[in-house]
Design an enzyme around this catalytic site. Structure first.
Site, PDB file in Angstrom:
ATOM      1  N   PHE A 159      -5.024   2.350  14.786  1.00 47.78           N
ATOM      2  CA  PHE A 159      -5.259   3.400  13.790  1.00 47.78           C
ATOM      3  C   PHE A 159      -6.301   2.903  12.798  1.00 47.78           C
ATOM      4  O   PHE A 159      -6.395   1.700  12.524  1.00 47.78           O
ATOM      5  CB  PHE A 159      -3.965   3.758  13.058  1.00 47.78           C
ATOM      6  CG  PHE A 159      -3.238   4.921  13.669  1.00 47.78           C
ATOM      7  CD1 PHE A 159      -3.142   6.137  13.014  1.00 47.78           C
ATOM      8  CD2 PHE A 159      -2.636   4.796  14.919  1.00 47.78           C
ATOM      9  CE1 PHE A 159      -2.475   7.212  13.583  1.00 47.78           C
ATOM     10  CE2 PHE A 159      -1.966   5.859  15.499  1.00 47.78           C
ATOM     11  CZ  PHE A 159      -1.881   7.078  14.820  1.00 47.78           C
TER      12      PHE A 159
ATOM     13  N   LYS B 153     -12.234  -5.038  18.666  1.00 45.45           N
ATOM     14  CA  LYS B 153     -10.866  -5.470  18.938  1.00 45.45           C
ATOM     15  C   LYS B 153     -10.386  -5.114  20.344  1.00 45.45           C
ATOM     16  O   LYS B 153      -9.209  -5.245  20.665  1.00 45.45           O
ATOM     17  CB  LYS B 153      -9.931  -4.880  17.876  1.00 45.45           C
ATOM     18  CG  LYS B 153     -10.336  -5.339  16.466  1.00 45.45           C
ATOM     19  CD  LYS B 153      -9.335  -4.983  15.397  1.00 45.45           C
ATOM     20  CE  LYS B 153      -9.828  -5.478  14.037  1.00 45.45           C
ATOM     21  NZ  LYS B 153      -8.849  -5.233  12.947  1.00 45.45           N
TER      22      LYS B 153
ATOM     23  N   ASP C 195      -4.398  -6.784   4.809  1.00 44.88           N
ATOM     24  CA  ASP C 195      -5.458  -7.664   5.304  1.00 44.88           C
ATOM     25  C   ASP C 195      -5.438  -9.016   4.602  1.00 44.88           C
ATOM     26  O   ASP C 195      -5.939 -10.006   5.135  1.00 44.88           O
ATOM     27  CB  ASP C 195      -6.826  -7.008   5.102  1.00 44.88           C
ATOM     28  CG  ASP C 195      -6.989  -5.767   5.962  1.00 44.88           C
ATOM     29  OD1 ASP C 195      -6.517  -5.777   7.119  1.00 44.88           O
ATOM     30  OD2 ASP C 195      -7.561  -4.775   5.465  1.00 44.88           O
TER      31      ASP C 195
ATOM     32  N   LYS D 129       9.571 -16.453 -11.174  1.00 43.86           N
ATOM     33  CA  LYS D 129       8.839 -15.322 -11.715  1.00 43.86           C
ATOM     34  C   LYS D 129       7.700 -15.798 -12.611  1.00 43.86           C
ATOM     35  O   LYS D 129       7.894 -16.620 -13.509  1.00 43.86           O
ATOM     36  CB  LYS D 129       9.777 -14.409 -12.511  1.00 43.86           C
ATOM     37  CG  LYS D 129       9.076 -13.212 -13.139  1.00 43.86           C
ATOM     38  CD  LYS D 129      10.020 -12.372 -13.980  1.00 43.86           C
ATOM     39  CE  LYS D 129       9.257 -11.245 -14.676  1.00 43.86           C
ATOM     40  NZ  LYS D 129      10.130 -10.425 -15.546  1.00 43.86           N
TER      41      LYS D 129
ATOM     42  N   LYS E  99     -14.563  -0.869  15.111  1.00 44.10           N
ATOM     43  CA  LYS E  99     -13.251  -1.502  15.237  1.00 44.10           C
ATOM     44  C   LYS E  99     -12.737  -1.418  16.673  1.00 44.10           C
ATOM     45  O   LYS E  99     -12.168  -2.377  17.207  1.00 44.10           O
ATOM     46  CB  LYS E  99     -12.275  -0.810  14.283  1.00 44.10           C
ATOM     47  CG  LYS E  99     -10.892  -1.412  14.221  1.00 44.10           C
ATOM     48  CD  LYS E  99     -10.045  -0.691  13.157  1.00 44.10           C
ATOM     49  CE  LYS E  99      -8.634  -1.254  13.079  1.00 44.10           C
ATOM     50  NZ  LYS E  99      -7.829  -0.536  12.038  1.00 44.10           N
TER      51      LYS E  99
ATOM     52  N   ASN F 169       0.845  -1.194   0.000  1.00 42.98           N
ATOM     53  CA  ASN F 169       0.000   0.000   0.000  1.00 42.98           C
ATOM     54  C   ASN F 169       0.882   1.246   0.000  1.00 42.98           C
ATOM     55  O   ASN F 169       2.105   1.149  -0.073  1.00 42.98           O
ATOM     56  CB  ASN F 169      -0.956  -0.020   1.203  1.00 42.98           C
ATOM     57  CG  ASN F 169      -0.203  -0.144   2.519  1.00 42.98           C
ATOM     58  OD1 ASN F 169       0.554   0.737   2.900  1.00 42.98           O
ATOM     59  ND2 ASN F 169      -0.413  -1.263   3.218  1.00 42.98           N
TER      60      ASN F 169
END
Length: 410
Positions: A336, A354, A291, A301, A350, A222
């Protein structure tokens, strides 16, 4: 909290109302100390420079007087207008002393209790933190007498900054270079920039992206730069905490004085975090952990084909969920949450799912809150409320986050 004129709130790190004494001895590296003095002055410090007579052969005292606005002291018998002996009055108000560069001669004199000039007499009278930054030829630095003197000074509570290795003024290459002014400044900031309200606390921070391999060439990741997590680690270090930073691969320079644990994948991060989690007082999960990961990783490859390609994905282990389920008594857990819609609702769900004590939420759609930037717009969410911080630098946001955590733990 101040505004920088561009609408960005800043909880600045300054040295206002701090007095810094810089000792300069006779080394070619003395020119670097001018940059250090300038940087300290820009941060608001009251900077006083003490020079040996030999140091005046390398840099003129007027240089330091121009940069600091204070008289550069060389003569032991200089007195101020109140006729106080200056080495005593300076020593009484000093918050920190740094001798940079420190020659073998000055190191030996201080270790032997010899005080025969303004620099050594002042240092002897100081009760504050004292740093020594040796700068000399490699053979001199490695001389057993110099090393014994440094160990002796450490035994007396002086802190020794190890010299850098590189090309020396004498033409040799080796250990003996005084570190750059930016490095020396960080030692001073760590010591006196912030109140040590987190002293004795062990804090683990995660930061950066994870990389999930597809084959030996490609991976899924990301846009995280790690800047927010690194800012939290730096802020916690400045406030006295013992900080461990578990970080994915990033181009961001990690802060000094923290234990950096590099990882690549989400599984790597899980393993490194879990093995340390029990001993931590505070855990702040700022990393952008994948995730999902490829179900099968090709050993060679993958070759391009004419038709489309599908990659089967599987869930990674949820690190934050595990930490919430295994949170020990008294431990503070902060996550976060970056959202693109329904930020408060999604983040609060969340928080509860959690078992978190706090979640720092931001919205990618809000200007100044996205990936890779130097600012953020956080909303701190707890079971009993929400606090919007507004647009601010990531270091300022980190300080605000730690303020709120410290208040709740208290």
């Amino acid at each position: 909290m101040t505004d920088n004129g561009n609408g960005i709130q800043m909880k600045e790190i300054t040295l206002v109302n701090k007095t810094v004494l810089l000792g300069v001895s006779g080394s070619i590296a003395a020119y670097k100390t001018a940059s250090l003095a300038s940087a300290l002055k820009k941060l608001g410090a009251d900077v006083h420079v003490l020079m040996t007579r030999n140091a005046c052969n390398f840099i003129n005292p007027i240089t330091f007087e121009t940069l600091t606005g204070n008289k550069c002291l060389v003569d032991t018998f200089d007195r101020n207008f109140e006729f106080s002996v200056e080495h005593v009055s300076l020593a009484a108000k000093a918050d920190i002393v740094m001798i940079a560069p420190a020659t073998a001669n000055v190191i030996g004199k201080i270790a032997g209790g010899i005080a025969d000039d303004m620099l050594t007499t002042t240092v002897m009278a100081c009760r504050c933190c004292k740093y020594i930054s040796p700068a000399m030829n490699t053979n001199m630095f490695e001389n057993p007498i110099v090393q014994d003197n440094l160990k002796k000074l450490e035994g007396y509570g002086y802190r020794i900054i190890q010299p850098a290795t590189g090309y020396l003024a004498c033409g040799d290459t080796g250990k003996g270079k005084m570190p750059e002014p930016e490095i020396l400044l960080k030692y001073i900031l760590r010591e006196i920039a912030c109140t040590k309200d987190l002293a004795g606390k062990k804090i683990l921070v995660t930061a950066g992206p994870t990389q999930e391999a597809i084959d030996p060439v490609r991976y899924i990741t990301n846009h995280s730069s790690g800047k927010m997590g690194y800012a939290i680690a730096e802020a916690a270090m400045l406030r006295g905490a013992c900080v461990t930073l578990v970080s994915g691969q990033t181009a961001t320079e990690p802060p000094m004085f923290v234990d950096v644990v590099p990882v690549v994948s989400a599984q790597d991060m899980y393993e490194e975090v879990i093995k340390r989690s029990d001993e931590m007082d505070i855990i702040i999960k700022a990393a952008a952990v994948a995730d999902y990961r490829p179900l099968n990783v090709a050993q060679e490859k993958m070759k391009k084909k004419d038709d489309d390609l599908s990659i089967a994905l599987e869930r990674t282990t949820d690190i934050l969920k595990y930490l919430g389920e295994h949170k020990r008594q008294g431990q503070f857990l902060c996550g976060f949450s970056m959202e693109t819609e329904n930020m408060i609702e999604n983040s609060r769900a969340k928080l509860e799912k959690k078992n978190l004590d706090m979640i720092a939420a931001n919205n990618l759609r809000v200007e100044g809150a996205g990936f890779k930037g130097d600012t953020n717009v956080l909303t701190l969410i707890t079971k009993d409320g929400e606090k919007e911080l507004g647009l601010m630098s990531k270091l300022s946001a980190a300080m605000e986050l730690l303020d709120n955590i410290a208040d709740r733990m208290a």
